[in-house]
Design a protein around this motif. Structure first.
Motif, PDB file in Angstrom:
ATOM      1  N   GLY A   9       1.498  -6.862  -2.814  1.00 21.10           N
ATOM      2  CA  GLY A   9       1.889  -5.641  -3.515  1.00 21.10           C
ATOM      3  C   GLY A   9       0.741  -4.912  -4.190  1.00 21.10           C
ATOM      4  O   GLY A   9       0.584  -3.698  -4.030  1.00 21.10           O
ATOM      5  N   ILE A  10      -0.069  -5.617  -4.951  1.00 24.06           N
ATOM      6  CA  ILE A  10      -1.166  -4.980  -5.677  1.00 24.06           C
ATOM      7  C   ILE A  10      -2.225  -4.439  -4.719  1.00 24.06           C
ATOM      8  O   ILE A  10      -2.659  -3.289  -4.863  1.00 24.06           O
ATOM      9  CB  ILE A  10      -1.743  -5.935  -6.735  1.00 24.06           C
ATOM     10  N   PRO A  11      -2.651  -5.213  -3.700  1.00 22.38           N
ATOM     11  CA  PRO A  11      -3.600  -4.630  -2.740  1.00 22.38           C
ATOM     12  C   PRO A  11      -3.025  -3.407  -2.018  1.00 22.38           C
ATOM     13  O   PRO A  11      -3.750  -2.437  -1.759  1.00 22.38           O
ATOM     14  CB  PRO A  11      -3.877  -5.779  -1.764  1.00 22.38           C
ATOM     15  N   GLN A  12      -1.731  -3.432  -1.705  1.00 24.79           N
ATOM     16  CA  GLN A  12      -1.113  -2.287  -1.049  1.00 24.79           C
ATOM     17  C   GLN A  12      -1.133  -1.057  -1.967  1.00 24.79           C
ATOM     18  O   GLN A  12      -1.450   0.053  -1.527  1.00 24.79           O
ATOM     19  CB  GLN A  12       0.312  -2.629  -0.640  1.00 24.79           C
ATOM     20  N   ALA A  13      -0.808  -1.238  -3.238  1.00 26.14           N
ATOM     21  CA  ALA A  13      -0.839  -0.125  -4.199  1.00 26.14           C
ATOM     22  C   ALA A  13      -2.257   0.441  -4.295  1.00 26.14           C
ATOM     23  O   ALA A  13      -2.444   1.664  -4.342  1.00 26.14           O
ATOM     24  CB  ALA A  13      -0.339  -0.590  -5.566  1.00 26.14           C
ATOM     25  N   SER A  14      -3.266  -0.426  -4.283  1.00 32.30           N
ATOM     26  CA  SER A  14      -4.661   0.034  -4.331  1.00 32.30           C
ATOM     27  C   SER A  14      -5.021   0.817  -3.072  1.00 32.30           C
ATOM     28  O   SER A  14      -5.725   1.837  -3.151  1.00 32.30           O
ATOM     29  CB  SER A  14      -5.605  -1.155  -4.504  1.00 32.30           C
ATOM     30  N   ARG A  15      -4.548   0.366  -1.917  1.00 30.49           N
ATOM     31  CA  ARG A  15      -4.819   1.091  -0.661  1.00 30.49           C
ATOM     32  C   ARG A  15      -4.157   2.468  -0.674  1.00 30.49           C
ATOM     33  O   ARG A  15      -4.759   3.450  -0.233  1.00 30.49           O
ATOM     34  CB  ARG A  15      -4.340   0.289   0.553  1.00 30.49           C
ATOM     35  N   ILE A  16      -2.929   2.531  -1.164  1.00 32.56           N
ATOM     36  CA  ILE A  16      -2.242   3.827  -1.245  1.00 32.56           C
ATOM     37  C   ILE A  16      -3.052   4.777  -2.117  1.00 32.56           C
ATOM     38  O   ILE A  16      -3.283   5.929  -1.755  1.00 32.56           O
ATOM     39  CB  ILE A  16      -0.814   3.666  -1.806  1.00 32.56           C
ATOM     40  N   GLN A  17      -3.503   4.299  -3.264  1.00 37.01           N
ATOM     41  CA  GLN A  17      -4.278   5.143  -4.162  1.00 37.01           C
ATOM     42  C   GLN A  17      -5.571   5.615  -3.496  1.00 37.01           C
ATOM     43  O   GLN A  17      -5.976   6.763  -3.659  1.00 37.01           O
ATOM     44  CB  GLN A  17      -4.607   4.391  -5.446  1.00 37.01           C
ATOM     45  N   ALA A  18      -6.205   4.745  -2.716  1.00 34.19           N
ATOM     46  CA  ALA A  18      -7.471   5.089  -2.076  1.00 34.19           C
ATOM     47  C   ALA A  18      -7.298   6.123  -0.960  1.00 34.19           C
ATOM     48  O   ALA A  18      -8.191   6.933  -0.717  1.00 34.19           O
ATOM     49  CB  ALA A  18      -8.127   3.825  -1.518  1.00 34.19           C
ATOM     50  N   VAL A  19      -6.144   6.116  -0.287  1.00 31.46           N
ATOM     51  CA  VAL A  19      -5.943   6.962   0.884  1.00 31.46           C
ATOM     52  C   VAL A  19      -5.493   8.370   0.523  1.00 31.46           C
ATOM     53  O   VAL A  19      -5.912   9.341   1.146  1.00 31.46           O
ATOM     54  CB  VAL A  19      -4.927   6.299   1.852  1.00 31.46           C
TER      55      VAL A  19
END
Length: 185
Positions: A38-48
């Motif tokens: 969940g946390i890595p996915q949230a970070s990826r969303i923010q980065a994209v």
């Protein structure tokens, strides 16, 4: 029809979110699925996605071990994992174990992901891990949607120029657009 979301932000923060897609990620520091997925996915969303389009907000929620799952522990966790999206701490309920924001959104546990469209309507309320592909498809759909009405308070439209006016492909050459997303692997 999508339901209107409950309030979770102070008035000044709600103004800053107006017209943007909000991804609310509820997590616990001791939740293995949150830490690994969940946390890595949230970070990826923010980065994209551009911040003018979409904002990721973390919600640290605690069901147990309240004495040690405090703001100091969260700060160390945020620093250790290099998280850069804002994170709020859910408030405990005086009745039961489910914290207040989780109750308001009807969340069943962690990790949970709630997506609000530009109008503040809940478009996804998901418990557990979610695959990047269907999540990305929904996010793309939400980014492409025009707001249902103009903002009467004069808050600027966060969408890129040309969106929704027949000029959406302006700046594209042979199917490659100047505003292409760059994904890190």
């Amino acid at each position: 029809m999508a339901a209107k979301s409950p309030d979770f932000a102070p008035t000044n923060r709600k103004q800053a979110l107006r017209g943007r897609i909000v991804v609310l990620h509820a997590f616990q520091m001791l939740c293995p699925g949150c830490v690994s997925q969940g946390i890595p996915q949230a970070s990826r969303i923010q980065a994209v996605f551009a911040e003018r389009e979409l904002v990721v907000i973390g919600l640290h929620t605690v069901f147990e071990h309240h004495a040690v799952m405090n703001a100091d522990a969260l700060q160390a966790f945020v620093q250790e994992y290099g998280l850069s999206f804002p994170i709020g701490i859910d408030q405990p309920s005086t009745q039961g174990n489910v914290p207040l924001t989780m109750q308001a959104y009807g969340l069943r546990g962690t990790p949970s992901l709630v997506m609000l469209d530009r109008e503040g309507r809940i478009r996804l309320n998901h418990f557990g891990p979610i695959d990047d592909l269907p999540l990305g498809a929904l996010l793309g759909q939400l980014v492409a949607e025009a707001p249902a009405h103009a903002d009467e308070e004069g808050i600027p439209d966060p969408r890129p120029p040309g969106h929704g006016d027949g000029q959406a492909n302006a700046g594209c050459d042979s199917g490659i657009c100047a505003r292409a997303l760059q994904l890190d692997s």
